[in-house]
Design an enzyme around this catalytic site. Sequence first.
Site: not given
Length: 372
Positions: A19, A155, A159
Site C-alpha cells: 500500500g 516477471y 505473476k
Amino acid sequence: MSSAPNAGPSPGKVLVVGGCGFLGGHIVNLLLKQHPRTQIAVVDLRTTSNRNSHANVSYHDGDITDLAAVTTLFSQIRPDAVIHTASPHFNAPNHVHDKVNVEGTKNLLKAAQDTGVKAFVYTSSASVILGPETQIVNADEKWPLVTGAAQPEYYTTTKAYAETAVLEANRTPAHFLTCAIRPAGIFGEGDVQLLPKMVTALRKGQNKFQLGDNNNLFDFTYVENVAHGHILAVQALLTSHAMLPTIPLDTEKVDGEAFFITNGQPVYFWDFARAVWHEGGDTLPLSGVWHLQYDFAFAVGALLEWILWALGKTPSLTRQQVRYSTMDKYHNIDKARKRLGYEPLVDLDEGVKRGVRYIVEQEKRESEKKGQ
C-alpha cells in the site's frame, strides 16, 4: 468522468499489501474517498512513501516472504479483505520474482486462510496472456496463460503462477473467496515506468522519432481506474460471502475469476505518446517526425543491447521497446463491466493531463531546490 463516491457496500476492514507503492497508494486514497470510515491497514517492506495521514489508516512494516511475520500481522490486524499489490520491480533478478511474487503470495494466502479473511484480491497483469509472437487483439479472459519457456518475461511468468495460486485457493476453506485483477499499461501520478520514461524521451529530443507505422492499438489505463476495479472486486467478493453457502451463477461469478481492467479506450501507441509529449510542452509538427521501420529499429535495438551490455550500461532503445511500441495489445473488459459493475472513472485524456502535470510539478520542485 470523475471519481464520484461509490454507492456500493462498505468493504469493512481492508489490508492493502504494498500500500505504499504506486498502485497501492492510489487504492488507499480511493478507498478513503469512497468509504471515508473504512479501516485500512497497509503492509509494505518499508512504509515510508505514499503515506496517507488519515486517522483510519495504519502502517506496518513487513516482509511477505516471511510466513511467521505475515501470520503475526494478520492475527493482529484481522482484516475482512486483503488487496495484494506488492511486487518487485520488473527488472529485478529472477530469484527475487520467485521469492516475492510466488512464495510471498502463497504466504499471504496461508495467513489469510488461517485468520478468517473473507475476500482476497490479487493484482495480476494483463501480460500473463502475452507470448513472444502474440498480437493481443480484443483479448478476453478465455485466452490461455503463457508461462515458462513460452513466456519471454520471467516477471510475467511469476505473476501468472501467483494468479493461479490465488484462484486455486478460492473457497478453501469455503468462506475464503478470491479473484485476480489484470491491469494493462498502468500510468498516473507517481508511476515510475511509463510516463517518466516518455517525458524523459521528450526532454532528450527523442520525440522526433516514431517506430513503425502507428497502426497498432494499445491499452493504457489510468491508475485510479485500476484502483476502482480492485475495490469493486472486494465489494463483489464480500457480497458473495454474505450469501454463502449459495453459489452464484457462472455468468455472475466473481470468486475464482480473473478480470482485465483497462480504460476501455484502446489508442494508437504513438498517439498516446504524443498526447503525453503535448502535455509536457512538445510543439513538434507531425511533418518533423522520422519514421523508423520495425526491422531496422529492432536491429538497432539488438546492437545497442549487445554493445552497452558489454560496457555494463542500459541502452536507450531495446528490442522489447521496439516490439511493445509496434504491436497490438488491447483487451475486452466486458466481463468486468458485467460482473463487477466496472466503468472507468477517469478518461484517457484527463488521466494523461493529471499524470504529466504531476511530473512537471516534480521537475519544478527539484529545480527550485537546486536553485536555493
